[in-house]
Motif scaffolding. Structure first.
Motif, mmCIF file in Angstrom:
data_model
loop_
_atom_site.group_PDB
_atom_site.id
_atom_site.type_symbol
_atom_site.label_atom_id
_atom_site.label_comp_id
_atom_site.label_asym_id
_atom_site.label_seq_id
_atom_site.Cartn_x
_atom_site.Cartn_y
_atom_site.Cartn_z
ATOM 1 N N LEU A 83 16.894 22.653 63.098
ATOM 2 C CA LEU A 83 15.915 22.472 64.173
ATOM 3 C C LEU A 83 16.096 23.596 65.178
ATOM 4 O O LEU A 83 17.213 23.856 65.637
ATOM 5 N N ASP A 84 15.009 24.261 65.503
ATOM 6 C CA ASP A 84 15.040 25.329 66.510
ATOM 7 C C ASP A 84 14.263 24.968 67.766
ATOM 8 O O ASP A 84 14.618 25.402 68.864
ATOM 9 N N VAL A 85 13.178 24.211 67.582
ATOM 10 C CA VAL A 85 12.255 23.946 68.689
ATOM 11 C C VAL A 85 11.853 22.473 68.686
ATOM 12 O O VAL A 85 11.493 21.920 67.645
ATOM 13 N N MET A 86 11.937 21.847 69.859
ATOM 14 C CA MET A 86 11.415 20.495 70.047
ATOM 15 C C MET A 86 10.307 20.574 71.083
ATOM 16 O O MET A 86 10.544 20.980 72.228
ATOM 17 N N PHE A 87 9.085 20.216 70.694
ATOM 18 C CA PHE A 87 7.955 20.222 71.624
ATOM 19 C C PHE A 87 7.518 18.789 71.878
ATOM 20 O O PHE A 87 6.865 18.158 71.052
ATOM 21 N N ASN A 88 7.904 18.258 73.044
ATOM 22 C CA ASN A 88 7.541 16.904 73.455
ATOM 23 C C ASN A 88 6.151 16.945 74.081
ATOM 24 O O ASN A 88 6.002 17.293 75.254
ATOM 25 N N THR A 134 24.066 25.773 66.557
ATOM 26 C CA THR A 134 23.173 26.827 67.028
ATOM 27 C C THR A 134 22.239 26.232 68.077
ATOM 28 O O THR A 134 21.619 25.198 67.841
ATOM 29 N N PRO A 135 22.145 26.874 69.228
ATOM 30 C CA PRO A 135 21.302 26.323 70.289
ATOM 31 C C PRO A 135 19.825 26.457 69.947
ATOM 32 O O PRO A 135 19.423 27.325 69.167
ATOM 33 N N GLY A 136 19.033 25.612 70.545
ATOM 34 C CA GLY A 136 17.598 25.675 70.354
ATOM 35 C C GLY A 136 16.897 25.572 71.692
ATOM 36 O O GLY A 136 17.521 25.632 72.754
ATOM 37 N N THR A 137 15.585 25.410 71.621
ATOM 38 C CA THR A 137 14.787 25.336 72.834
ATOM 39 C C THR A 137 13.900 24.100 72.810
ATOM 40 O O THR A 137 13.415 23.693 71.752
ATOM 41 N N GLN A 177 25.630 26.118 77.160
ATOM 42 C CA GLN A 177 25.796 26.124 75.699
ATOM 43 C C GLN A 177 24.610 26.771 74.996
ATOM 44 O O GLN A 177 24.493 26.694 73.772
ATOM 45 N N GLY A 178 23.744 27.406 75.788
ATOM 46 C CA GLY A 178 22.642 28.169 75.212
ATOM 47 C C GLY A 178 21.387 27.370 74.937
ATOM 48 O O GLY A 178 20.418 27.913 74.390
#
Length: 288
Positions: A83-88, A134-137, A177-178
């Motif tokens: 998972l790289d991106v979570m769009f709520n 790995t951090p995500g956004t 933590q990025g």
């Protein structure tokens, strides 16, 4: 045009079968991402999955349910490996009652849909980012109603203000933590849902958008916002181009919140009434 700045990224988008969410899914895929969509509109979701065969997965999702959000995020990692991106993004206006008339249950229902869902999206996305190393956004749809009073009812406004607080707190707790979290605060975005809420029949949604443009209802940029205006910002915040943008609630409103005591809301309602009356008159004339 033609950019692939989301190449190789995996995103989850809630409320992705219509309006802002749908346009965001389309744009994410166009720019190279694989997307898992969570929505209550099962038929529309399945059609979206078929349309983007292999690039989009769908799961019927009640965004107020912790298990449903956890399962949705797990689908992304199972199907696409990370998972790289979570769009709520999922939401609705909810109970339109004034403060004096709104029931406690009505308030709680709106908060669950608009704020609790965003908290849950953050919770399970952050857990996944930490577990995979790995951090995500995270991107969340807030609203100008969370910045200023008078745009929409109290349940909606309070919930959208809470979304912005969740964003800031995420930066405080996990920024080192990025992990990034930002919100988009749309102004008036003419989706079919918004047009319907204004009393415009669904068949006339596109005509109404053109009518609002012709009538110059919006004094700043001369037009209403459209789903792609928000989707473009969501794609930017999801990409590495925004790597040093964190904790922001970005108005995407054509400049509406830059003007003190703007009257865009009442002007839009008045325009909708004129438009519907014009269509009713045309229908009556044709029938006669």
């Amino acid at each position: 045009m033609g950019t692939r700045d989301l190449e190789g990224k995996v995103a989850v988008v809630t409320g992705g079968t219509s309006g802002i969410g749908l346009r965001s899914v389309e744009l994410f895929v166009e720019r190279g991402a694989q997307v898992v969509v969570g929505d209550i509109a099962a038929d529309a979701g399945k059609l979206l999955e078929e349309r983007f065969d292999g690039k989009v997965g769908f799961q019927t999702t009640d965004v107020t349910d912790p298990e449903a959000i956890e399962s949705l995020v797990a689908l992304a990692t199972t199907r696409y490996g990370k998972l790289d991106v979570m769009f709520n993004n999922a939401g609705a206006v909810g109970d339109p009652s004034t403060i004096a008339e709104l029931t406690a249950d009505g308030f709680d229902g709106v908060v669950a849909l608009l704020a609790r869902s965003v908290f849950l999206g953050h919770k399970f996305a952050i857990r996944t980012f930490l577990a995979q190393g790995t951090p995500g956004t995270i991107v969340s749809t807030a609203s100008v109603a969370g910045l200023e009073g008078g745009w929409l009812p109290v349940g909606y406004a309070a919930s959208k203000a809470a979304v912005m607080s969740i964003v800031r707190q995420t930066v405080a707790e996990y920024g080192a933590q990025g992990i990034r979290s930002n919100a988009i605060a749309p102004g008036v975005i003419l989706t079919p849902f918004v047009s319907a809420a204004l009393g415009v029949p669904g068949d006339y949604a596109d005509d109404f958008t053109r009518y609002v443009e012709d009538e110059k209802v919006f004094a700043t940029l001369g037009r209403p916002g459209l789903p792609e205006d928000v989707a473009e910002v969501a794609a930017f915040l999801a990409s590495d181009a925004s790597r040093f943008v964190n904790g922001v609630s970005l108005p995407v409103d054509g400049g509406a919140t830059a003007i003190t005591h703007n009257q865009f809301g009442p002007a839009l309602y008045a325009a909708a009434q004129r438009f519907v009356e014009s269509k009713s008159g045309a229908t009556e004339t044709t029938t006669a």
